[in-house]
Write a protein that holds these residues in place. Structure first.
Motif, mmCIF file in Angstrom:
data_model
loop_
_atom_site.group_PDB
_atom_site.id
_atom_site.type_symbol
_atom_site.label_atom_id
_atom_site.label_comp_id
_atom_site.label_asym_id
_atom_site.label_seq_id
_atom_site.Cartn_x
_atom_site.Cartn_y
_atom_site.Cartn_z
ATOM 1 N N GLU A 51 0.695 -1.227 0.088
ATOM 2 C CA GLU A 51 -0.075 -0.189 -0.116
ATOM 3 C C GLU A 51 0.863 1.141 0.094
ATOM 4 O O GLU A 51 0.414 2.326 -0.708
ATOM 5 C CB GLU A 51 -0.863 -0.206 1.308
ATOM 6 C CG GLU A 51 -1.776 1.207 1.471
ATOM 7 C CD GLU A 51 -2.706 0.923 2.749
ATOM 8 O OE1 GLU A 51 -3.964 0.890 2.928
ATOM 9 O OE2 GLU A 51 -2.016 0.771 3.792
ATOM 10 N N THR A 52 2.028 1.422 0.755
ATOM 11 C CA THR A 52 2.765 2.369 0.834
ATOM 12 C C THR A 52 3.482 2.701 -0.328
ATOM 13 O O THR A 52 3.564 3.914 -0.971
ATOM 14 C CB THR A 52 3.969 2.283 1.806
ATOM 15 O OG1 THR A 52 3.414 2.105 3.187
ATOM 16 C CG2 THR A 52 4.896 3.467 1.965
ATOM 17 N N GLN A 53 3.943 1.555 -1.228
ATOM 18 C CA GLN A 53 4.525 1.694 -2.487
ATOM 19 C C GLN A 53 3.544 2.270 -3.241
ATOM 20 O O GLN A 53 3.909 3.007 -4.251
ATOM 21 C CB GLN A 53 5.047 0.337 -2.648
ATOM 22 C CG GLN A 53 6.057 0.502 -4.462
ATOM 23 C CD GLN A 53 7.104 1.210 -4.207
ATOM 24 O OE1 GLN A 53 7.921 1.316 -3.175
ATOM 25 N NE2 GLN A 53 7.201 2.446 -4.988
ATOM 26 N N ALA A 54 2.497 1.792 -3.423
ATOM 27 C CA ALA A 54 1.209 2.194 -4.376
ATOM 28 C C ALA A 54 1.151 3.761 -3.968
ATOM 29 O O ALA A 54 0.984 4.440 -5.185
ATOM 30 C CB ALA A 54 0.044 1.504 -4.272
ATOM 31 N N VAL A 73 -3.218 5.425 7.298
ATOM 32 C CA VAL A 73 -2.691 6.330 8.354
ATOM 33 C C VAL A 73 -2.052 5.893 9.549
ATOM 34 O O VAL A 73 -1.401 6.630 10.305
ATOM 35 C CB VAL A 73 -3.730 7.153 9.085
ATOM 36 C CG1 VAL A 73 -4.446 8.147 7.904
ATOM 37 C CG2 VAL A 73 -4.761 6.254 9.484
ATOM 38 N N VAL A 74 -1.679 4.412 9.521
ATOM 39 C CA VAL A 74 -0.988 3.913 10.482
ATOM 40 C C VAL A 74 0.528 4.098 10.461
ATOM 41 O O VAL A 74 1.375 3.671 11.320
ATOM 42 C CB VAL A 74 -1.384 2.302 10.696
ATOM 43 C CG1 VAL A 74 -2.872 2.375 11.288
ATOM 44 C CG2 VAL A 74 -0.949 1.273 9.653
ATOM 45 N N GLY A 75 0.916 4.257 9.120
ATOM 46 C CA GLY A 75 2.255 4.542 8.751
ATOM 47 C C GLY A 75 2.575 6.209 8.909
ATOM 48 O O GLY A 75 2.066 6.885 7.946
ATOM 49 N N ALA A 76 3.399 6.465 9.539
ATOM 50 C CA ALA A 76 4.036 7.871 9.794
ATOM 51 C C ALA A 76 4.687 8.316 8.244
ATOM 52 O O ALA A 76 4.334 9.434 7.626
ATOM 53 C CB ALA A 76 4.932 8.001 10.644
ATOM 54 N N PHE A 77 5.384 7.532 7.528
ATOM 55 C CA PHE A 77 5.735 8.016 6.138
ATOM 56 C C PHE A 77 4.520 8.204 5.166
ATOM 57 O O PHE A 77 4.752 9.243 4.293
ATOM 58 C CB PHE A 77 6.378 6.725 5.469
ATOM 59 C CG PHE A 77 7.114 6.932 4.191
ATOM 60 C CD1 PHE A 77 8.078 7.799 3.939
ATOM 61 C CD2 PHE A 77 6.109 6.281 3.061
ATOM 62 C CE1 PHE A 77 8.573 7.892 2.489
ATOM 63 C CE2 PHE A 77 6.389 6.711 1.939
ATOM 64 C CZ PHE A 77 7.719 7.558 1.413
ATOM 65 N N ASN A 78 3.329 7.433 5.391
ATOM 66 C CA ASN A 78 2.247 7.863 4.550
ATOM 67 C C ASN A 78 1.648 9.038 4.912
ATOM 68 O O ASN A 78 1.139 9.788 3.967
ATOM 69 C CB ASN A 78 1.343 6.581 4.749
ATOM 70 C CG ASN A 78 1.652 5.131 4.401
ATOM 71 O OD1 ASN A 78 2.634 5.167 3.395
ATOM 72 N ND2 ASN A 78 1.080 4.072 4.743
ATOM 73 N N ASN A 79 1.617 9.390 6.042
ATOM 74 C CA ASN A 79 0.815 10.639 6.685
ATOM 75 C C ASN A 79 1.851 11.848 6.066
ATOM 76 O O ASN A 79 1.341 12.749 5.579
ATOM 77 C CB ASN A 79 0.893 10.558 8.085
ATOM 78 C CG ASN A 79 -0.011 9.563 8.462
ATOM 79 O OD1 ASN A 79 -1.084 8.848 7.827
ATOM 80 N ND2 ASN A 79 0.090 9.275 9.725
ATOM 81 N N ASN A 80 3.128 11.706 6.037
ATOM 82 C CA ASN A 80 3.932 12.720 5.665
ATOM 83 C C ASN A 80 3.791 12.794 4.193
ATOM 84 O O ASN A 80 3.820 13.919 3.695
ATOM 85 C CB ASN A 80 5.475 12.475 6.230
ATOM 86 C CG ASN A 80 5.554 12.522 7.509
ATOM 87 O OD1 ASN A 80 4.957 13.345 8.396
ATOM 88 N ND2 ASN A 80 6.637 11.643 8.129
ATOM 89 N N LEU A 81 3.699 11.814 3.320
ATOM 90 C CA LEU A 81 3.681 11.811 2.107
ATOM 91 C C LEU A 81 2.331 12.310 1.597
ATOM 92 O O LEU A 81 2.232 13.226 0.659
ATOM 93 C CB LEU A 81 3.731 10.215 1.465
ATOM 94 C CG LEU A 81 3.791 10.206 0.051
ATOM 95 C CD1 LEU A 81 4.793 11.032 -0.865
ATOM 96 C CD2 LEU A 81 3.846 8.834 -0.434
#
Length: 170
Positions: A51-54, A73-81
């Motif tokens: 999901e993060t890669q997509a 939203v459980v991933g901080a990287f995703n939120n920042n992105l």
């Protein structure tokens, strides 16, 4: 989950004349299998990595609307992105309405539990503050039609752009 992200996202993209992308659909297209199969073989962490890669790939596009999976939203990287690549719209939904909508939707691996009410409440408690923290715009979707929610999102986008200047709407 069950907030109407895909339905509202499609309608919003049409209204804005943007492309529409759904991270769950993107993961399925890339792997050739459904989300339930990924959860079964790789667990939630394997799915979250895909999901993060997509999301990373989709966020590079301009003039697009991206509907994300509810747990992104459980991933901080995703939120920042998400925050750095566009306007984040949080379609808020109560666990009660999620339960109704989840019954109509496709297989949802995180809901394959005996106590659906408890699972949905637990997910809401964990995710709602994360969405609220990154959202530029919040729209309640309980017992509302897709067109009405889309209209409100469009109005709030206009207000947001009026107060923030120009920023990509992805």
């Amino acid at each position: 989950m069950g907030a109407g992200k895909t339905a509202v996202g499609r309608e919003l993209a049409r209204a804005l004349k943007f492309s529409f992308h759904d991270t769950d659909q993107e993961v399925c297209e890339r792997t050739g299998v459904d989300i339930a199969f990924i959860f079964e073989k790789e667990g939630e962490s394997g799915f979250r990595n895909r999901e993060t890669q997509a999301l990373s790939d989709l966020a590079k596009q301009n003039e697009c609307v991206i509907a994300t999976g509810g747990g992104i939203v459980v991933g901080a990287f995703n939120n920042n992105l998400m925050k750095s690549s566009g306007v984040v719209v949080y379609l808020a939904v109560s666990p009660e309405v999620q339960k109704i909508r989840a019954r109509r939707g496709p297989n949802r691996p995180l809901l394959d539990h005996e106590d659906l009410d408890q699972t949905l409440t637990k997910l809401a408690v964990a995710r709602s503050p994360l969405y609220s923290a990154i959202a530029d715009i919040v729209v309640e979707t309980d017992y509302r039609r897709v067109g009405d929610v889309t209209h409100e999102v469009l109005e709030k986008l206009r207000e947001f752009h009026g107060t923030q200047g120009s920023r990509d709407s992805s």
